[in-house]
Design a protein around this motif. Structure first.
Motif, PDB file in Angstrom:
ATOM      1  N   PRO A 124     -10.730  -2.696  22.279  1.00 38.59           N
ATOM      2  CA  PRO A 124     -11.327  -1.826  21.248  1.00 38.59           C
ATOM      3  C   PRO A 124     -12.063  -2.689  20.225  1.00 38.59           C
ATOM      4  O   PRO A 124     -11.638  -3.801  19.914  1.00 38.59           O
ATOM      5  CB  PRO A 124     -10.123  -1.143  20.605  1.00 38.59           C
ATOM      6  N   GLY A 126     -14.416  -2.460  16.439  1.00 40.79           N
ATOM      7  CA  GLY A 126     -15.037  -1.721  15.343  1.00 40.79           C
ATOM      8  C   GLY A 126     -16.385  -2.343  15.042  1.00 40.79           C
ATOM      9  O   GLY A 126     -17.322  -2.241  15.833  1.00 40.79           O
ATOM     10  N   SER A 129     -16.153  -7.677  12.522  1.00 42.05           N
ATOM     11  CA  SER A 129     -16.061  -8.609  11.390  1.00 42.05           C
ATOM     12  C   SER A 129     -14.701  -9.310  11.336  1.00 42.05           C
ATOM     13  O   SER A 129     -14.419 -10.037  10.392  1.00 42.05           O
ATOM     14  CB  SER A 129     -16.304  -7.874  10.062  1.00 42.05           C
ATOM     15  N   GLY A 130     -13.880  -9.081  12.344  1.00 44.63           N
ATOM     16  CA  GLY A 130     -12.534  -9.655  12.358  1.00 44.63           C
ATOM     17  C   GLY A 130     -12.561 -11.170  12.304  1.00 44.63           C
ATOM     18  O   GLY A 130     -13.524 -11.813  12.737  1.00 44.63           O
ATOM     19  N   SER A 189     -15.244  -7.982   3.016  1.00 42.25           N
ATOM     20  CA  SER A 189     -16.243  -7.582   4.015  1.00 42.25           C
ATOM     21  C   SER A 189     -16.546  -6.093   3.953  1.00 42.25           C
ATOM     22  O   SER A 189     -17.053  -5.535   4.927  1.00 42.25           O
ATOM     23  CB  SER A 189     -15.682  -7.921   5.400  1.00 42.25           C
ATOM     24  N   SER A 194     -15.563  -1.771   9.636  1.00 40.57           N
ATOM     25  CA  SER A 194     -15.361  -0.332   9.839  1.00 40.57           C
ATOM     26  C   SER A 194     -13.966   0.089   9.395  1.00 40.57           C
ATOM     27  O   SER A 194     -13.029  -0.713   9.389  1.00 40.57           O
ATOM     28  CB  SER A 194     -15.573   0.022  11.313  1.00 40.57           C
TER      29      SER A 194
HETATM   30  C1  LIG Z   1     -16.914 -12.342   4.953  1.00 38.77           C
HETATM   31  C2  LIG Z   1     -15.641 -11.659   5.391  1.00 38.77           C
HETATM   32  C3  LIG Z   1     -14.680 -11.344   4.443  1.00 38.77           C
HETATM   33  C4  LIG Z   1     -13.493 -10.700   4.835  1.00 38.77           C
HETATM   34  N1  LIG Z   1     -12.582 -10.359   3.875  1.00 38.77           N
HETATM   35  C5  LIG Z   1     -11.477  -9.679   4.231  1.00 38.77           C
HETATM   36  C6  LIG Z   1     -10.538  -9.270   3.240  1.00 38.77           C
HETATM   37  O1  LIG Z   1     -10.719  -9.497   2.039  1.00 38.77           O
HETATM   38  N2  LIG Z   1      -9.437  -8.599   3.653  1.00 38.77           N
HETATM   39  C7  LIG Z   1      -9.219  -8.309   4.974  1.00 38.77           C
HETATM   40  O2  LIG Z   1      -8.213  -7.679   5.307  1.00 38.77           O
HETATM   41  N3  LIG Z   1     -10.081  -8.691   5.930  1.00 38.77           N
HETATM   42  C8  LIG Z   1     -11.200  -9.357   5.605  1.00 38.77           C
HETATM   43  N4  LIG Z   1     -12.097  -9.736   6.564  1.00 38.77           N
HETATM   44  C9  LIG Z   1     -11.769  -9.506   7.979  1.00 38.77           C
HETATM   45  C10 LIG Z   1     -12.299  -8.193   8.600  1.00 38.77           C
HETATM   46  O3  LIG Z   1     -13.429  -7.695   7.911  1.00 38.77           O
HETATM   47  C11 LIG Z   1     -11.185  -7.150   8.665  1.00 38.77           C
HETATM   48  O4  LIG Z   1     -10.163  -7.618   9.532  1.00 38.77           O
HETATM   49  C12 LIG Z   1     -11.650  -5.775   9.136  1.00 38.77           C
HETATM   50  O5  LIG Z   1     -10.569  -4.863   8.996  1.00 38.77           O
HETATM   51  C13 LIG Z   1     -12.132  -5.745  10.578  1.00 38.77           C
HETATM   52  O6  LIG Z   1     -12.833  -4.523  10.781  1.00 38.77           O
HETATM   53  P1  LIG Z   1     -13.909  -4.387  11.950  1.00 38.77           P
HETATM   54  O7  LIG Z   1     -14.387  -2.991  11.951  1.00 38.77           O
HETATM   55  O8  LIG Z   1     -14.945  -5.426  11.834  1.00 38.77           O
HETATM   56  O9  LIG Z   1     -12.985  -4.628  13.218  1.00 38.77           O
HETATM   57  P2  LIG Z   1     -13.162  -5.592  14.475  1.00 38.77           P
HETATM   58  O10 LIG Z   1     -13.357  -6.984  14.048  1.00 38.77           O
HETATM   59  O11 LIG Z   1     -14.154  -5.013  15.403  1.00 38.77           O
HETATM   60  O12 LIG Z   1     -11.705  -5.439  15.141  1.00 38.77           O
HETATM   61  C14 LIG Z   1     -10.560  -5.928  14.499  1.00 38.77           C
HETATM   62  C15 LIG Z   1      -9.327  -5.578  15.329  1.00 38.77           C
HETATM   63  O13 LIG Z   1      -9.120  -4.177  15.305  1.00 38.77           O
HETATM   64  C16 LIG Z   1      -9.157  -3.631  16.617  1.00 38.77           C
HETATM   65  N5  LIG Z   1      -9.861  -2.360  16.503  1.00 38.77           N
HETATM   66  C17 LIG Z   1     -11.061  -2.131  15.938  1.00 38.77           C
HETATM   67  N6  LIG Z   1     -11.345  -0.821  15.959  1.00 38.77           N
HETATM   68  C18 LIG Z   1     -10.297  -0.206  16.549  1.00 38.77           C
HETATM   69  C19 LIG Z   1      -9.983   1.158  16.857  1.00 38.77           C
HETATM   70  N7  LIG Z   1     -10.809   2.152  16.561  1.00 38.77           N
HETATM   71  N8  LIG Z   1      -8.802   1.418  17.460  1.00 38.77           N
HETATM   72  C20 LIG Z   1      -7.941   0.431  17.774  1.00 38.77           C
HETATM   73  N9  LIG Z   1      -8.191  -0.863  17.510  1.00 38.77           N
HETATM   74  C21 LIG Z   1      -9.354  -1.172  16.905  1.00 38.77           C
HETATM   75  C22 LIG Z   1      -9.856  -4.678  17.477  1.00 38.77           C
HETATM   76  O14 LIG Z   1      -9.430  -4.613  18.823  1.00 38.77           O
HETATM   77  C23 LIG Z   1      -9.421  -5.950  16.798  1.00 38.77           C
HETATM   78  O15 LIG Z   1      -8.147  -6.325  17.250  1.00 38.77           O
HETATM   79  C24 LIG Z   1     -13.281 -10.388   6.199  1.00 38.77           C
HETATM   80  C25 LIG Z   1     -14.262 -10.700   7.150  1.00 38.77           C
HETATM   81  C26 LIG Z   1     -15.426 -11.323   6.754  1.00 38.77           C
HETATM   82  C27 LIG Z   1     -16.471 -11.615   7.795  1.00 38.77           C
END
Ligand SMILES: Cc1cc2nc3c(=O)[nH]c(=O)nc-3n(C[C@H](O)[C@H](O)[C@H](O)COP(=O)(O)OP(=O)(O)OC[C@H]3O[C@@H](n4cnc5c(N)ncnc54)[C@H](O)[C@@H]3O)c2cc1C
Length: 511
Positions: A124, A126, A129-130, A189, A194
């Protein structure tokens, strides 16, 4: 922008299960997927090749495409390549067979029914940005993206929002604000991640020191299980203790237990604009003392720490006039109502001064406060200008924060690598950022050593290897050390009960 660690990443232990033989996608024999623990699987239309790989006939992918809206299934190698890694740029990320951009719950169900029937791994995703390789693609698997699922409904009466997973955190906040409401969790982020990813990682952020993390706002979920069944958990009820707390089980499960297709969020009334304090310190120890002095007596709406290297990197990128000579800076906010904010800021200023701050600046101008907050949010990209990064996310009980920070300094010296430290200091969650040159193999090894030693240090202090980013793939080898054998066994039993064939995000959290 990213500089993947080559040839192997921090947790790129040779036995990484997602590091399997190369996949031959799209050749005339069809698509090939690795037979990991599924050697006995018999699939109609699939054959086991001599080298132990199962060959997925192209017809099988066509079968999947036929159950989805036109254009939802993507196999163009250039497009697929864009879904291999998240922001951590895991060098061991695999090459997926295809990407599916689901448009609704039924699409997610169709993918999981097909994947279960044919033993195909599903990652999965989103917004990617993980920071822990949680959505690194798996060779021969499907990347199931929820980016197109973007509906939201806000109910101002119950103060809830029902939202699909693909909406960005910033968009959820904006939709809530249109009704005078607020969705607090604010990862740095927030403009690029998402809400589905936030729920799947139980994301934290800057205001979480006062307002709590994602799970504190998740009232309900719709989740599609590995076999394609969609279940509804919880709902728009502020109190509900019927049955086991299954909603909470899925929050933070990093895509390993089910795919989140809808989230019911609790919203709160919008807070008054925050007042801000910025303090510079001649030593890191004095700044950390000030953190403890503040958290002992009050609940700031933000309490962030930046060390000298982080200040310098942000200053290089943004030219804000931050004090480059300071060894550490604290950024704090109060959003207490009326005169209480002024009192809280005054108390924080006093705490910083009594701990030796050389310069303290306070403002009740929200725009000025937001400029400093934006500087703090910019640390990760700014530090990336210094080299490739291994990102830590370790947290400790508050009283161990000084030992953690001084221990990280020692690890940097021992391993001869640069480690910049930025922290959500008010809740003991730090981000040591290990900087290295990917072309210097000796430095790569030293950086990897430091990566492990920082996590060992946190565990030794009664802390955690991850406060908010999740375990993903890059930190999973340290999880047993933190949880111990009994809890690891319990975790595996839950995983097996919900995903008996291990198709959901294999290699994330668990090996
Ligand atoms: C510059 C920067 C700053 C950041 N600062 C923070 C911060 O302050 N705090 C923080 O917590 N994080 C931070 N992050 C990390 C990141 O943004 C978070 O972890 C965010 O929650 C990931 O969301 P995403 O939509 O990008 O998920 P993704 O990176 O696409 O996925 C993250 C995880 O969730 C799972 N996943 C995604 N969508 C679903 C779904 N619908 N159902 C089941 N599983 C799913 C994926 O399999 C993966 O394991 C930062 C990242 C960056 C690049």
């Amino acid at each position: 922008m990213h500089h993947p660690v080559e040839p192997s990443g921090p947790a790129a232990r040779p036995e990484s299960p997602h590091r399997v033989a190369p996949v031959m996608c799209g050749d005339e024999r069809g698509h090939r997927i690795p037979l990991t623990q599924r050697a006995s699987l018999v699939v109609a239309g699939a054959a086991v090749a001599n080298d132990g790989f199962m060959t997925i006939d192209s017809d099988l992918l066509d079968d999947l495409a036929a159950t989805l809206p036109a254009g939802a299934l993507l196999t163009d190698p250039d497009v697929v390549a864009g879904y291999r890694q998240d922001w951590a740029a895991d060098p061991n990320a695999g090459t997926p067979l295809a990407v599916v951009r689901a448009t609704c719950t039924a699409d997610v169900q169709a993918v999981l029914r097909w994947a279960s029937a044919h033993g195909v791994p599903v990652v999965p995703r989103g917004a990617g940005s993980g920071l822990s390789g949680g959505s690194s693609a798996v060779d021969g698997g499907i990347v199931l993206s929820t980016e197109k699922m973007r509906a939201i409904t806000v109910d101002p009466v119950t103060r809830t929002a029902v939202v699909q997973p693909g909406l960005l955190n910033a968009e959820v906040k904006k939709a809530a604000a249109e009704h005078g409401l607020w969705y607090p969790p604010d990862p740095s982020s927030f403009e690029i991640c998402s809400i589905g990813g936030n729920a799947a990682t139980n994301a934290g952020g800057l205001c979480c020191v006062k307002y709590g993390v994602t799970t504190d706002y998740v009232l309900g979920l719709e989740v599609v299980l590995a076999d394609g069944t969609a279940v509804r958990l919880g709902g728009p009820r502020l109190k509900d203790v019927a049955g086991l707390s299954l909603t909470k089980l899925f929050v933070g499960s990093e895509g390993t237990l089910g795919v989140i297709t809808e989230i019911t969020l609790k919203l709160i009334p919008a807070q008054p604009p925050a007042s801000t304090m910025v303090a510079s310190f001649p030593t890191v120890e004095q700044a950390v003392d000030a953190v403890l002095a503040i958290t002992r007596t009050m609940r700031p709406a933000m309490l962030e720490f930046m060390d000298q290297a982080s200040i310098g990197a942000v200053e290089d990128a943004m030219r804000m006039g931050l004090d480059r000579s300071a060894q550490a800076m604290l950024l704090a906010q109060s959003d207490a109502p009326g005169a209480a904010a002024e009192q809280e800021i005054a108390a924080m200023v006093a705490a910083c001064e009594s701990c030796g701050a050389t310069e303290v600046f306070a403002t009740d101008d929200p725009a000025e406060g937001e400029a400093f907050t934006a500087a703090r949010r910019a640390v990760f990209p700014a530090v990336q200008a210094l080299g490739s990064l291994l990102l830590e996310d370790v947290g400790v009980p508050m009283q161990a924060l000084p030992t953690l920070i001084s221990g990280v300094e020692k690890i940097a010296a021992d391993c001869a690598v640069r480690i910049c430290v930025v922290a959500h200091a008010g809740d003991g969650n730090t981000h040591p950022l290990i900087v290295f040159d990917p072309d210097d193999q000796d430095e790569v090894r030293r950086a990897q050593r430091a990566f492990g030693e920082v996590m060992d240090l946190a565990i030794g202090l009664g802390g955690t290897i991850t406060g908010e980013h999740g375990v993903g793939r890059l930190k999973r080898d340290w999880l047993p050390e933190q949880l111990g054998p009994d809890v690891m066994d319990l975790t595996r039993r839950i995983k097996t009960a919900l995903d008996p064939d291990g198709i959901l995000n294999p290699g994330a959290i668990l090996t």
